[in-house]
Scaffold this active site. Structure first.
Site, PDB file in Angstrom:
ATOM      1  N   GLY A  61       0.842  -0.970  -0.030  1.00  0.00           N
ATOM      2  CA  GLY A  61      -0.058  -0.224  -0.022  1.00  0.00           C
ATOM      3  C   GLY A  61       0.887   1.292  -0.108  1.00  0.00           C
ATOM      4  CD  GLU A  64       0.650  12.540   6.412  1.00  0.00           C
ATOM      5  OE1 GLU A  64       0.712  13.732   6.339  1.00  0.00           O
ATOM      6  OE2 GLU A  64       0.065  11.720   7.288  1.00  0.00           O
ATOM      7  CG  PHE A  65       5.032   9.597   6.135  1.00  0.00           C
ATOM      8  CD1 PHE A  65       5.076  11.085   6.795  1.00  0.00           C
ATOM      9  CD2 PHE A  65       4.380   8.878   7.527  1.00  0.00           C
ATOM     10  CE1 PHE A  65       4.469  11.784   7.615  1.00  0.00           C
ATOM     11  CE2 PHE A  65       3.935   9.388   8.467  1.00  0.00           C
ATOM     12  CZ  PHE A  65       3.858  10.970   8.726  1.00  0.00           C
ATOM     13  N   GLY A  66       5.208   7.550   2.447  1.00  0.00           N
ATOM     14  CA  GLY A  66       5.690   6.627   1.374  1.00  0.00           C
ATOM     15  C   GLY A  66       5.019   5.393   1.175  1.00  0.00           C
ATOM     16  CB  VAL A  68       2.302   0.567   3.678  1.00  0.00           C
ATOM     17  CG1 VAL A  68       2.138  -0.459   4.772  1.00  0.00           C
ATOM     18  CG2 VAL A  68       1.944   1.899   4.179  1.00  0.00           C
ATOM     19  CG  ASP A 180      -8.699  10.152  11.216  1.00  0.00           C
ATOM     20  OD1 ASP A 180      -9.806  10.304  10.583  1.00  0.00           O
ATOM     21  OD2 ASP A 180      -7.613  10.171  10.065  1.00  0.00           O
ATOM     22  NE  ARG A 184      -9.985   7.805   6.982  1.00  0.00           N
ATOM     23  CZ  ARG A 184     -11.247   8.292   7.453  1.00  0.00           C
ATOM     24  NH1 ARG A 184     -12.530   7.763   7.349  1.00  0.00           N
ATOM     25  NH2 ARG A 184     -11.194   9.511   7.991  1.00  0.00           N
ATOM     26  CG  ASN A 185      -7.602   5.877  10.215  1.00  0.00           C
ATOM     27  OD1 ASN A 185      -6.985   5.662   9.276  1.00  0.00           O
ATOM     28  ND2 ASN A 185      -8.155   7.212  10.234  1.00  0.00           N
ATOM     29  CG  ASP A 198      -3.780   6.813   9.845  1.00  0.00           C
ATOM     30  OD1 ASP A 198      -3.359   7.917  10.343  1.00  0.00           O
ATOM     31  OD2 ASP A 198      -4.038   6.468   8.670  1.00  0.00           O
TER      32      ASP A 198
END
Length: 408
Positions: A61, A64-66, A68, A180, A184-185, A198
């Site tokens: 996947g 946000e940073f790069g 997974v 949040d 999804r989290n 998350d």
């Protein structure tokens, strides 16, 4: 994982195991953003892993940073190798992305609960920078439910809710607000254990304050309490509101809250008192009442997470309490429900007789093909379908009242 493979390990007839909810040790979450140097927070809250102990196997996947990735973490001292998830930082991520990623790891490193995704450690002394966490085989809860629509018993679904609520008991006890909380989290492992993850939008709840006020930033409107949207005030009570939406997501097998409404439509409807309606499939009244309690306007009137866990445990131990649920999709074959000849009309015929045929596609696309399917509907349900005209809703509901006295 295929549903058949999953169900071979978790029989549908078996209810969820109910673990004890422990009270965390007496300590408070420390916001890593208060450190001038993010590396200092990382050294305090996360373990550095030698990159030679990490093997990346495949990308599963994007974050946000790069990327997974799924991989292996070798622990020589214990002579074991375990599956892990690996978040990597993009080469061109920049200083802010690096700082944010280290902050997330510093947040996770403070948590120790079976219903919170655990941090194995970080790789910061070589590139790319990595966050290494436990691997959750079934991925995010929303996608897992969508892929296994209708496959679980009500007790298994309650077990999922209970796992999320238990993790939130822990977070609230250490004065941490998630901000949040959404399906999804939530991540799901091979044993159907749900764990909160998350923490990118999360912030601390300071001990000398009853709320936390943000200064702008993105807000996940469909899951967020009214006071958090209007005044940017986030508390454990606003997390409770979000949990009510997660319950709705679980019972709908990952349906999008408020469907295709715009964020502004959602905000306006909630302010006017609208709440998500009972789910189309089996929805016990007692569970829906818990959702409504989570969505009370006054945040002080919402239940605490420990109370939510206790109420879910009570349902798991006493499933007869849920026998008042209505399976909307099966109401036309329920022998205890009287169906008149007019109820067997198609929705298209019914709406045409009311000169409201413009709504035909709305009903059919939501699974209402015959009038008998519409008998349980009320004003909130119709508003949820996008029928905003109060006059039209009243006309429809009045027409559903038979001489034998249907209550709608």
């Amino acid at each position: 994982m295929q549903p058949d493979a999953y169900n071979s390990r978790v029989p549908r007839s078996v209810g969820p195991k109910i673990p004890f909810v422990s009270t965390p040790k007496s300590r408070t979450y420390v916001d890593p953003h208060t450190y001038e140097d993010p590396n200092e927070a990382i050294r305090e809250f996360a373990k550095e892993i030698d990159v030679s102990f990490i093997t990346i196997e495949e990308v599963i996947g994007g974050g946000e940073f790069g990327d997974v990735c799924k991989g292996k973490f070798r622990i020589p001292a214990m002579n074991i190798e375990k599956d892990v998830a690996i978040k990597t930082l993009k080469p061109d991520g920049g200083d802010k992305a690096r700082s944010d990623m280290l902050a997330e790891a510093s947040i996770m490193g403070q948590f120790d609960d079976p219903n919170i995704v655990s941090l194995e450690g970080v790789v910061t002394r070589s590139n790319p920078i990595m966050i290494v966490t436990e691997y959750m085989r079934n991925g995010s809860l929303d996608k897992f439910l969508q892929q296994n629509d209708g496959m679980f018993t009500i007790l298994q679904l309650i077990g999922m809710m209970r796992g999320v609520a238990s993790g939130m008991v822990y977070l609230s006890h250490i004065s941490f607000v998630h901000r949040d909380l959404a399906a999804r989290n939530i991540l799901v492992n091979e044993n159907l254990v749900c764990k909160v993850s998350d923490f990118g939008l999360s912030r601390e709840l300071e001990m000398d304050r009853s709320d936390y006020t943000t200064k702008g930033g993105k807000i996940p409107v469909r899951w967020t309490a009214p006071e958090a949207i209007s005044y940017r005030k986030f508390t454990s009570a606003s997390d409770v509101w979000s949990f009510g939406v997660v319950m709705w997501e679980i019972l709908t097998y990952g349906e999008r809250p408020y469907w295709n409404w715009s964020n502004q439509d959602v905000i306006k409807a909630v302010e006017e008192g609208f709440r998500l309606p009972p789910t189309m499939n089996y929805c016990p009244k007692i569970l829906y009442q818990l959702m409504l309690d989570c969505w009370r306007v006054e945040r002080s009137e919402r239940p605490k997470f420990i109370e939510i866990v206790n109420r879910l445990d009570n349902l798991s131990r006493n499933p007869y309490l849920m026998e008042d649920g209505i399976a909307l999709s099966a109401i036309d074959i329920d022998p205890d429900h009287y169906i008149s000849p007019s109820d067997l009309l198609t929705v298209e015929e019914w709406l045409r007789s009311l000169n409201l045929e413009r709504y035909t596609n709305v009903f059919i696309s939501n699974g209402y093909t015959q009038v008998c399917h519409c008998l349980p509907l009320n004003h909130e349900h119709l508003l949820g379908l996008g029928i905003v005209s109060a006059v039209h809703r009243k006309k429809m509901l009045d027409s559903l009242r038979s001489p034998d006295g249907y209550i709608v």
